[in-house]
Design a protein around this motif. Structure first.
Motif, short mmCIF file in Angstrom:
data_model
loop_
_atom_site.label_atom_id
_atom_site.label_comp_id
_atom_site.label_asym_id
_atom_site.label_seq_id
_atom_site.Cartn_x
_atom_site.Cartn_y
_atom_site.Cartn_z
N PRO A 172 91.62 -1.30 91.32
CA PRO A 172 90.72 -0.17 91.58
C PRO A 172 91.17 1.12 90.88
O PRO A 172 90.33 1.89 90.42
CB PRO A 172 90.76 -0.03 93.10
N THR A 173 92.50 1.32 90.78
CA THR A 173 93.00 2.52 90.09
C THR A 173 92.64 2.46 88.61
O THR A 173 92.27 3.48 88.00
CB THR A 173 94.53 2.63 90.26
N VAL A 174 92.73 1.27 88.02
CA VAL A 174 92.33 1.09 86.62
C VAL A 174 90.86 1.46 86.44
O VAL A 174 90.49 2.19 85.51
CB VAL A 174 92.57 -0.36 86.15
N SER A 175 90.01 0.95 87.34
CA SER A 175 88.57 1.24 87.24
C SER A 175 88.30 2.73 87.33
O SER A 175 87.50 3.28 86.57
CB SER A 175 87.81 0.50 88.35
N ARG A 176 88.99 3.40 88.25
CA ARG A 176 88.77 4.84 88.41
C ARG A 176 89.30 5.62 87.19
O ARG A 176 88.68 6.57 86.72
CB ARG A 176 89.44 5.33 89.69
N ALA A 177 90.45 5.17 86.68
CA ALA A 177 91.03 5.86 85.52
C ALA A 177 90.13 5.74 84.30
O ALA A 177 89.91 6.71 83.57
CB ALA A 177 92.42 5.30 85.22
N LEU A 178 89.58 4.54 84.05
CA LEU A 178 88.74 4.31 82.88
C LEU A 178 87.38 5.01 82.99
O LEU A 178 86.75 5.30 81.98
CB LEU A 178 88.53 2.81 82.66
N SER A 179 86.93 5.25 84.24
CA SER A 179 85.63 5.92 84.42
C SER A 179 85.76 7.43 84.47
O SER A 179 84.77 8.14 84.64
CB SER A 179 84.96 5.41 85.70
N GLY A 180 87.02 7.93 84.36
CA GLY A 180 87.22 9.37 84.36
C GLY A 180 87.23 10.00 85.73
O GLY A 180 87.04 11.21 85.87
N ASN A 181 87.47 9.21 86.76
CA ASN A 181 87.46 9.73 88.13
C ASN A 181 88.56 10.77 88.30
O ASN A 181 89.72 10.52 87.98
CB ASN A 181 87.66 8.57 89.11
N PRO A 182 88.24 11.96 88.84
CA PRO A 182 89.25 13.03 88.96
C PRO A 182 90.30 12.75 90.01
O PRO A 182 91.31 13.47 90.08
CB PRO A 182 88.40 14.25 89.34
N GLU B 153 99.05 11.54 84.78
CA GLU B 153 100.14 10.64 84.44
C GLU B 153 99.70 9.18 84.58
O GLU B 153 99.95 8.35 83.69
CB GLU B 153 101.33 10.91 85.36
N THR B 154 99.01 8.88 85.68
CA THR B 154 98.53 7.51 85.89
C THR B 154 97.46 7.13 84.88
O THR B 154 97.45 6.02 84.35
CB THR B 154 97.98 7.36 87.32
N ARG B 155 96.56 8.09 84.59
CA ARG B 155 95.50 7.82 83.64
C ARG B 155 96.08 7.51 82.26
O ARG B 155 95.64 6.57 81.58
CB ARG B 155 94.54 9.02 83.53
N ALA B 156 97.10 8.26 81.85
CA ALA B 156 97.74 8.02 80.55
C ALA B 156 98.37 6.63 80.51
O ALA B 156 98.31 5.93 79.49
CB ALA B 156 98.78 9.11 80.29
N LYS B 157 98.99 6.23 81.60
CA LYS B 157 99.63 4.92 81.68
C LYS B 157 98.58 3.81 81.55
O LYS B 157 98.78 2.82 80.85
CB LYS B 157 100.37 4.80 83.01
N VAL B 158 97.44 4.00 82.23
CA VAL B 158 96.36 3.00 82.17
C VAL B 158 95.77 2.91 80.77
O VAL B 158 95.54 1.82 80.22
CB VAL B 158 95.27 3.34 83.21
N LEU B 159 95.53 4.07 80.14
CA LEU B 159 94.95 4.08 78.80
C LEU B 159 95.88 3.46 77.78
O LEU B 159 95.44 2.75 76.85
CB LEU B 159 94.60 5.52 78.41
#
Length: 345
Positions: free
Chosen positions: A28-38, A43-49
């Motif tokens: 779920p964190t991956v899904s939120r990170a890729l959809s731009g969820n604030p 830091e987590t978003r960069a790791k996922v990307l």
């Protein structure tokens, strides 16, 4: 010369679960990170990307659009409960239904009502099938047995809110009444009426956290009055269980002048058993219940109880769930209770 033909190897397209495993986060964190969820940290978003780039992952725009499309529907899941009729639904939960329906209508949501057996796969993901945008859970049986399924709902990112003990350490977002305060008010009321030998009817364990809180509040009231409470009989939320508890008390030879029952159904059963024994309520034994069901108001004598506000409960459940659907992070909600004094005490 014999040739050996080999089927060409088709490389599997990477998924969000692969990214989650590589990045060390949940799907779920991956899904939120890729959809731009604030709600996802930078830091987590960069790791996922970074993990997505390493796996050559590309977002399917059509699929992600479908996942974000809301059904504008909330699923309300009732769970089977022992009742004297064939509804198998706790009457307290039924009393919430009107306020839940109206709260959904005001917010522009439809309400999908489903009856679930505790043994079934009620933790299936309603959101993935787009049946509903989120789930309200009413009842869960044994909390310790339900815990793995509640944790699975959290892990898979399901938007859900449940009615229960709204305290620290509970899984997921919870809306509930101040059960400990209610138990304290019940004990305090019976003490003020001059009762000192008060029996508690109910099962208060970690498997039933709401009942445990009620007992803790009740016991605290007695301890403040210098009374070491020891008179308890296990009982569930049913009239028959209340009857059985009174039989056990009488057979044990214990003396008691008042009863705090875990809920109104148990209190009604206890009162009827006392009547069958030739005892008068409240002259011989006073009774306090919990919930403020219509049956408590209509009983003879009418039962003193701790009232839970079903209108506020329905509003809070819907408002909290919608906040989660809109990717906010609401806190659990603790609702006040009120002592309603009637003829049984």
């Amino acid at each position: 010369m014999q040739r050996t033909f080999r089927r060409p190897v088709t490389q599997r397209r990477p998924t969000s679960f692969d990214i989650a495993a590589l990045a060390g986060v949940s799907q779920p964190t991956v899904s939120r990170a890729l959809s731009g969820n604030p709600s996802v940290s930078e830091e987590t978003r960069a790791k996922v990307l970074a993990a997505a780039r390493e796996l050559n992952y590309t977002v399917d725009k059509n699929a992600s659009g479908l996942r974000r499309r809301q059904s504008k529907t909330i699923a309300l899941l009732f769970f089977e409960d022992p009742t004297p009729d064939d509804t198998l639904i706790n009457p307290f939960y039924l009393s919430m239904l009107g306020s839940l329906t109206r709260a959904c209508a005001r917010a522009g949501y439809d309400l999908l009502i489903s009856f679930q057996q505790l043994s079934g796969d009620w933790h299936v993901d309603y959101e993935d099938s787009r049946k509903a945008d989120g789930i309200i859970l009413l009842g869960y049986g044994d909390y310790l047995e339900a815990l793995p399924r509640l944790e699975q709902l959290v892990d898979q990112g399901t938007h859900f809110v449940r009615w229960g003990a709204a305290r620290a350490g509970q899984v997921g977002t919870t809306v509930g009444s101040d059960n400990e305060r209610g138990g304290y008010l019940a004990g305090q009321h019976l003490l003020e009426r001059g009762h000192k030998e008060i029996a508690f009817l109910g099962t208060a364990t970690h498997a039933t956290p709401e009942y445990l809180e009620r007992y803790r509040g009740f016991r605290r009231a007695l301890e403040e009055a210098g009374i070491d409470h020891r008179l308890s009989i296990d009982a569930t939320a049913s009239e028959e269980s209340g009857r059985d508890a009174i039989r056990q008390l009488r057979e044990s030879g214990a003396t008691f002048d008042a009863i705090f029952a875990i809920n109104d159904l148990t209190a009604i059963g206890a009162m009827r058993a006392l009547h069958d024994e030739g005892l008068v309520v409240p002259d011989d034994v006073a009774i306090v219940g919990f919930d403020d069901l219509a049956a408590a108001r209509l009983a003879e004598p009418a039962i003193t109880t701790i009232a839970q506000d079903t209108k506020r409960a329905g509003d809070a459940l819907v408002e909290t769930l919608i906040a989660k659907i809109e990717e906010h992070a609401p806190d659990s909600v603790l609702l006040p209770v009120e002592l309603v004094v009637r003829a049984s005490s």
